[in-house]
Design an enzyme around this catalytic site. Sequence first.
Site, short mmCIF file in Angstrom:
data_model
loop_
_atom_site.label_atom_id
_atom_site.label_comp_id
_atom_site.label_asym_id
_atom_site.label_seq_id
_atom_site.Cartn_x
_atom_site.Cartn_y
_atom_site.Cartn_z
N GLU A 97 16.49 44.72 33.60
CA GLU A 97 15.92 45.80 34.41
C GLU A 97 16.09 45.54 35.91
O GLU A 97 15.34 46.06 36.73
CB GLU A 97 14.45 45.98 34.06
N LYS A 100 5.24 42.76 22.54
CA LYS A 100 4.71 43.88 21.77
C LYS A 100 3.99 43.44 20.49
O LYS A 100 3.08 44.13 20.02
CB LYS A 100 5.83 44.86 21.44
N PHE A 130 11.36 52.89 14.55
CA PHE A 130 11.77 52.47 15.90
C PHE A 130 11.87 50.95 15.90
O PHE A 130 10.92 50.25 15.53
CB PHE A 130 10.77 52.95 16.95
N LYS A 172 12.55 47.50 18.06
CA LYS A 172 12.43 47.08 19.44
C LYS A 172 12.48 45.56 19.57
O LYS A 172 11.95 44.85 18.71
CB LYS A 172 11.08 47.54 20.01
N SER A 206 11.32 49.01 29.73
CA SER A 206 12.20 50.13 30.08
C SER A 206 13.05 50.61 28.91
O SER A 206 14.13 51.14 29.09
CB SER A 206 13.11 49.77 31.27
N SER A 207 12.54 50.42 27.70
CA SER A 207 13.21 50.88 26.48
C SER A 207 14.58 50.25 26.25
O SER A 207 15.39 50.78 25.49
CB SER A 207 13.33 52.42 26.49
N GLU A 234 1.70 51.19 23.89
CA GLU A 234 1.87 49.93 24.61
C GLU A 234 1.33 50.02 26.02
O GLU A 234 1.08 51.12 26.54
CB GLU A 234 3.34 49.51 24.65
N ASN A 280 2.22 48.69 30.03
CA ASN A 280 3.30 48.21 30.90
C ASN A 280 2.66 47.68 32.18
O ASN A 280 2.12 48.46 32.97
CB ASN A 280 4.27 49.35 31.23
N SER A 304 8.47 57.87 39.91
CA SER A 304 8.11 57.22 38.65
C SER A 304 6.78 57.77 38.15
O SER A 304 5.95 58.25 38.93
CB SER A 304 8.00 55.70 38.83
#
Length: 382
Positions: free
Chosen positions: A17, A149, A194, A196, A202-203, A332, A334, A343
């Site tokens: 990121e 996570k 999903f 992860k 940021s996915s 979640e 962040n 943003s």
Amino acid sequence: MAKKLRVGILFGGRSGEHEVSLLSAASILKAIDRKKFDVVPIGITKEGRWLASSDANSLLEGNNGAPSRKLRAGDPEATPGAKLLHEGIPTLLAPVPGPQGPEGKAIDVVFPVLHGTFGEDGTIQGLFELAGIAYVGSGVLGSSAGMDKDAMKRLFAQAGLPIVKHVTILRSEWEASPRKATARIEAALKYPLFVKPANLGSSVGISKAHDRKELGPALDEAAKYDRKLVIEQGVGGKKSPARELEVGVLGNDNPKASVVGEIIPGKEFYDYEAKYLSEGSVPVIPAKITAAEAKQIREMAVAAFLACDLAGLARVDFLMEPDGKRRIYLNEVNTLPGFTQISMYPKLWEATGISYTDLITRLIELGVERHREKNRNVYSRE
């Protein structure tokens, strides 16, 4: 006249990121109140070199930290592998009289705008703690929990917060026996899923698997980024996907929640491309939900913040079933969300009544307050 705080804006870093961090930092540097703060830009290249002043600004401009002046033999920057910022980390760690900026003056507080690995996961926070430096955001524990996570979901469950069904497997488990890992996942969850990396933001590395054929590649992709993989059961269906709701939380021991916002993704789900590259995603602030739903989500956001022992700031993300019972699931937290003026976190607080510049000021104040509170601790019996 009150002394202006000297604030180090730390950005870049070795994570995936890096580019997002540069965008956030550039926006903060433009908007920060210069009447209240002396500002020192501090950059970290993708290779891990620390840069200050004009060299840090060069990194922001896309030059990857190339020195802004011609180097001469004997300059520390001219030495392969040398770190700038007065030899970098060792100087930043100087306990007396304090961390030194490029002009030899002490930095009062650091605002780390480092998203993802090595910036949002507790590692840089540990560095600040060792150095006794005030900093913006969560501490080591909160940052680590907010990044992992799997650990995060365990804390949510312990606090009685509703989360989606999920399974955590190790990369080694997947690589050693793909068939066994697949069977374990499919026995516990229903498609779509999903997939992860447990520790990334940021996915990045996240995929949606609609069936077994897509599950394997999704696990391979996530395994590039972490040794722990989290697989979540999707909420809603293809025709009626889950609603993605977000709340900003601000504070230390007594945090407050912003209004609730909603992201309507331009793609099937809100992945990295939808967040930063494409223009199809639409933020809706405030979200079109009932007052009771908004109250519930805001209370859950604060509860999640406290469950992970966070501080300063966090964006808390939720999933809502699109139809029927409209059940709400905590997704979640962040701990260092994207921080450009457009943003979601700053926009949520702007809609709540705090401007972007004032938000930056408040976060710096919270970092100083938390440092002052921590300094009340006694670490020796003498």
